[in-house]
Design a protein around this motif. Structure first.
Motif, PDB file in Angstrom:
ATOM      1  N   ASN A 151       0.814  -1.216   0.000  1.00  0.00           N
ATOM      2  CA  ASN A 151       0.000   0.000   0.000  1.00  0.00           C
ATOM      3  C   ASN A 151       0.845   1.262   0.000  1.00  0.00           C
ATOM      4  N   ARG A 152       2.044   1.192   0.574  1.00  0.00           N
ATOM      5  CA  ARG A 152       2.912   2.378   0.617  1.00  0.00           C
ATOM      6  C   ARG A 152       3.315   2.808  -0.795  1.00  0.00           C
ATOM      7  N   PHE A 153       3.563   1.835  -1.664  1.00  0.00           N
ATOM      8  CA  PHE A 153       3.913   2.151  -3.048  1.00  0.00           C
ATOM      9  C   PHE A 153       2.775   2.901  -3.722  1.00  0.00           C
ATOM     10  N   TYR A 154       1.547   2.435  -3.515  1.00  0.00           N
ATOM     11  CA  TYR A 154       0.399   3.092  -4.129  1.00  0.00           C
ATOM     12  C   TYR A 154       0.191   4.493  -3.561  1.00  0.00           C
ATOM     13  N   GLY A 155       0.454   4.677  -2.286  1.00  0.00           N
ATOM     14  CA  GLY A 155       0.348   6.000  -1.684  1.00  0.00           C
ATOM     15  C   GLY A 155       1.353   6.965  -2.289  1.00  0.00           C
ATOM     16  N   GLU A 156       2.586   6.502  -2.483  1.00  0.00           N
ATOM     17  CA  GLU A 156       3.614   7.348  -3.104  1.00  0.00           C
ATOM     18  C   GLU A 156       3.275   7.637  -4.557  1.00  0.00           C
ATOM     19  N   LEU A 157       2.727   6.666  -5.243  1.00  0.00           N
ATOM     20  CA  LEU A 157       2.335   6.867  -6.635  1.00  0.00           C
ATOM     21  C   LEU A 157       1.226   7.909  -6.734  1.00  0.00           C
ATOM     22  N   ILE A 158       0.273   7.853  -5.829  1.00  0.00           N
ATOM     23  CA  ILE A 158      -0.811   8.837  -5.828  1.00  0.00           C
ATOM     24  C   ILE A 158      -0.264  10.227  -5.525  1.00  0.00           C
ATOM     25  N   LEU A 159       0.671  10.340  -4.569  1.00  0.00           N
ATOM     26  CA  LEU A 159       1.285  11.645  -4.280  1.00  0.00           C
ATOM     27  C   LEU A 159       2.020  12.193  -5.496  1.00  0.00           C
ATOM     28  N   LEU A 160       2.728  11.337  -6.204  1.00  0.00           N
ATOM     29  CA  LEU A 160       3.444  11.770  -7.395  1.00  0.00           C
ATOM     30  C   LEU A 160       2.480  12.249  -8.474  1.00  0.00           C
ATOM     31  N   LEU A 161       1.397  11.536  -8.671  1.00  0.00           N
ATOM     32  CA  LEU A 161       0.408  11.944  -9.669  1.00  0.00           C
ATOM     33  C   LEU A 161      -0.237  13.278  -9.301  1.00  0.00           C
ATOM     34  N   ILE A 162      -0.527  13.479  -8.020  1.00  0.00           N
ATOM     35  CA  ILE A 162      -1.107  14.754  -7.581  1.00  0.00           C
ATOM     36  C   ILE A 162      -0.121  15.892  -7.809  1.00  0.00           C
ATOM     37  N   VAL A 197       5.805  17.794   1.449  1.00  0.00           N
ATOM     38  CA  VAL A 197       4.779  16.746   1.455  1.00  0.00           C
ATOM     39  C   VAL A 197       5.445  15.367   1.390  1.00  0.00           C
ATOM     40  N   PHE A 198       6.396  15.200   0.482  1.00  0.00           N
ATOM     41  CA  PHE A 198       7.066  13.904   0.378  1.00  0.00           C
ATOM     42  C   PHE A 198       7.890  13.617   1.626  1.00  0.00           C
ATOM     43  N   GLY A 199       8.500  14.625   2.214  1.00  0.00           N
ATOM     44  CA  GLY A 199       9.273  14.435   3.435  1.00  0.00           C
ATOM     45  C   GLY A 199       8.400  14.015   4.601  1.00  0.00           C
ATOM     46  N   ILE A 200       7.262  14.658   4.744  1.00  0.00           N
ATOM     47  CA  ILE A 200       6.334  14.289   5.817  1.00  0.00           C
ATOM     48  C   ILE A 200       5.795  12.880   5.581  1.00  0.00           C
ATOM     49  N   TYR A 201       5.488  12.574   4.334  1.00  0.00           N
ATOM     50  CA  TYR A 201       4.954  11.238   4.019  1.00  0.00           C
ATOM     51  C   TYR A 201       5.986  10.157   4.335  1.00  0.00           C
ATOM     52  N   LYS A 202       7.250  10.409   4.012  1.00  0.00           N
ATOM     53  CA  LYS A 202       8.309   9.437   4.283  1.00  0.00           C
ATOM     54  C   LYS A 202       8.555   9.280   5.778  1.00  0.00           C
ATOM     55  N   ALA A 203       8.364  10.368   6.551  1.00  0.00           N
ATOM     56  CA  ALA A 203       8.626  10.310   7.989  1.00  0.00           C
ATOM     57  C   ALA A 203       7.557   9.521   8.733  1.00  0.00           C
ATOM     58  N   ILE A 204       6.379   9.427   8.139  1.00  0.00           N
ATOM     59  CA  ILE A 204       5.275   8.718   8.816  1.00  0.00           C
ATOM     60  C   ILE A 204       5.436   7.233   8.716  1.00  0.00           C
TER      61      ILE A 204
END
Length: 52
Positions: A3-14, A45-52
């Motif tokens: 699921n983490r991969f899909y979350g990162e993919l969605i962030l990249l698309l946004i 945003v990517f930094g916060i997402y990675k820290a979680i």
């Protein structure tokens, strides 16, 4: 894939969808402040997402 991969993919698309106006609106393309702010927001945003 997890699921983490899909979350990162969605962030990249946004991020890509938000960046499109920077490329196609001439006033935004010329404004360096908008580019810098956008870059900082994307990194934050990517930094916060990675820290979680």
């Amino acid at each position: 894939m997890n699921n983490r991969f899909y979350g990162e993919l969605i962030l990249l698309l946004i991020a890509c969808l938000v960046a499109l106006p920077l490329q196609f609106i001439p006033k935004l393309k010329e404004n360096k402040k908008v580019e810098i702010i956008f870059g900082l927001v994307v990194f934050a945003v990517f930094g916060i997402y990675k820290a979680i």
